[in-house]
Scaffold this active site. Structure first.
Site, short mmCIF file in Angstrom:
data_model
loop_
_atom_site.label_atom_id
_atom_site.label_comp_id
_atom_site.label_asym_id
_atom_site.label_seq_id
_atom_site.Cartn_x
_atom_site.Cartn_y
_atom_site.Cartn_z
N SER A 139 0.85 -1.18 0.00
CA SER A 139 0.00 0.00 0.00
C SER A 139 0.89 1.24 0.00
O SER A 139 1.95 1.26 -0.61
CB SER A 139 -0.93 -0.03 1.22
N SER A 140 0.48 2.28 0.69
CA SER A 140 1.24 3.53 0.75
C SER A 140 0.67 4.38 1.87
O SER A 140 -0.52 4.29 2.19
CB SER A 140 1.14 4.29 -0.58
N TYR A 160 -4.88 8.16 -6.71
CA TYR A 160 -3.83 7.25 -6.23
C TYR A 160 -4.06 6.88 -4.77
O TYR A 160 -4.03 5.69 -4.41
CB TYR A 160 -2.46 7.89 -6.40
N LYS A 191 -4.95 2.96 -2.98
CA LYS A 191 -4.23 2.32 -1.88
C LYS A 191 -5.15 2.09 -0.67
O LYS A 191 -5.02 1.09 0.05
CB LYS A 191 -3.00 3.14 -1.49
#
Length: 301
Positions: free
Chosen positions: A171-172, A185, A189
């Site tokens: 993920s982020s 974006y 995630k």
């Protein structure tokens, strides 16, 4: 880029020289394996004895991925097979599993077991709300969300049945920190983290399912960002406990850029180490979680 002067025990000293190969006999699928975090994950898992199906997308990555696979095979005595597949297409994930059956099925029984899946492939593009269009939305969601879901749909029949399987989704911190121009974006995630929790329940007798949330990482994607972008992130980086640069340890590239960026990004092998940790038997009591892999850029809840 010159490598930092770290003692990389976790990722290099567990290999073919008689070290502790805790993943001996396991097979892993790693998407986005040609570079950055994906390539570092492949090295770490191979050093632990794990065989690999290394997935990449573009023609330009063919030679690089093949060279890495050959090196890991030579260095660690594992089997590494490369496969070109587009995780953004509807048929990409099924092609990956078809290649896994061709190369990793038992020669007599034809049985296939996939022990580990690392959903690492992803694309990023930052746009403000007024600049988002349906094509941009679809391209990111198809790769970052639909791709991992379709791969899980294909791989589920080949997962272990004794809870020993391991799924790790990359993920982020963008999933939860609300950065400018990351409506799409960041949303992809966040969706991946939501699927992580659902899969942890649905697959509880087959495998654990966790996610990791890198912050800035020293990959080609990070180097493609502007000095302005890095400066915009600097107040987060300044508050990241492990981001302070160190003379004689960190790369000269990041020593020079630290004043503007607020510190250094993570190195690919540091994130890979957290991912690989979640693939070992020691992580068997951890599932449905998002694990910090960002040096404290964001503390996990």
């Amino acid at each position: 880029m010159s490598r930092p002067n770290y003692n990389r025990v976790a990722s290099t000293n567990l290999g073919a020289g008689g070290g502790y190969r805790i993943l001996e006999g396991k097979t892993a699928i790693v998407t986005g394996a040609s570079r950055g975090i994906g390539a570092a994950v492949c090295q770490n898992l191979a050093a632990k004895g794990c065989s690999l199906l290394m997935v990449y997308t573009s023609d330009s990555s063919t030679d690089k991925t093949t060279e890495l696979a050959d090196k890991l095979t030579s260095d660690y005595g594992i089997r590494a097979v490369t496969v070109q597949a587009d995780m953004g297409s509807e048929k990409g994930p099924s092609h990956i599993i078809s290649m896994a059956r061709n190369h990793f099925s038992h020669p007599k029984t034809k049985k296939l077991q996939i022990d580990i899946v690392i959903n690492n492939a992803g694309i990023a593009s930052n746009r403000s709300i007024e600049d988002v269009d349906c094509e941009h939305f679809a391209s990111l969601y198809n790769v970052n969300v639909r791709g991992p879901l379709l791969l899980m749909k294909e791989v589920i029949a080949y997962l272990p049945t004794d809870r020993s399987g391991r799924i790790v989704n990359v993920s982020s911190v963008s999933a939860s920190l609300g950065f400018h121009k990351q409506s799409v974006y960041g949303g992809t995630k966040a969706a991946l983290e939501a699927m992580t929790r659902t899969w942890a329940r649905e697959l509880s007798e087959r495998c654990t399912v966790n996610a990791v949330d890198p912050g800035p990482v020293a990959t080609d994607m990070y180097r493609g960002t502007s000095a302005e972008f890095q400066n915009q992130m600097s107040h987060w980086t300044k508050n990241t406990p492990l981001a302070a640069v160190r003379e004689g340890v960190d790369s000269e590239e990041f020593l020079k850029g630290a004043e503007n960026a607020g510190g250094r990004p993570g190195y690919d092998f540091e994130v890979a180490g957290v991912i690989a940790m979640l693939c070992t038997p020691d992580s068997g009591w951890c599932t449905g979680s998002v694990i910090c892999a960002n040096g404290g850029f964001k503390f996990s809840n």
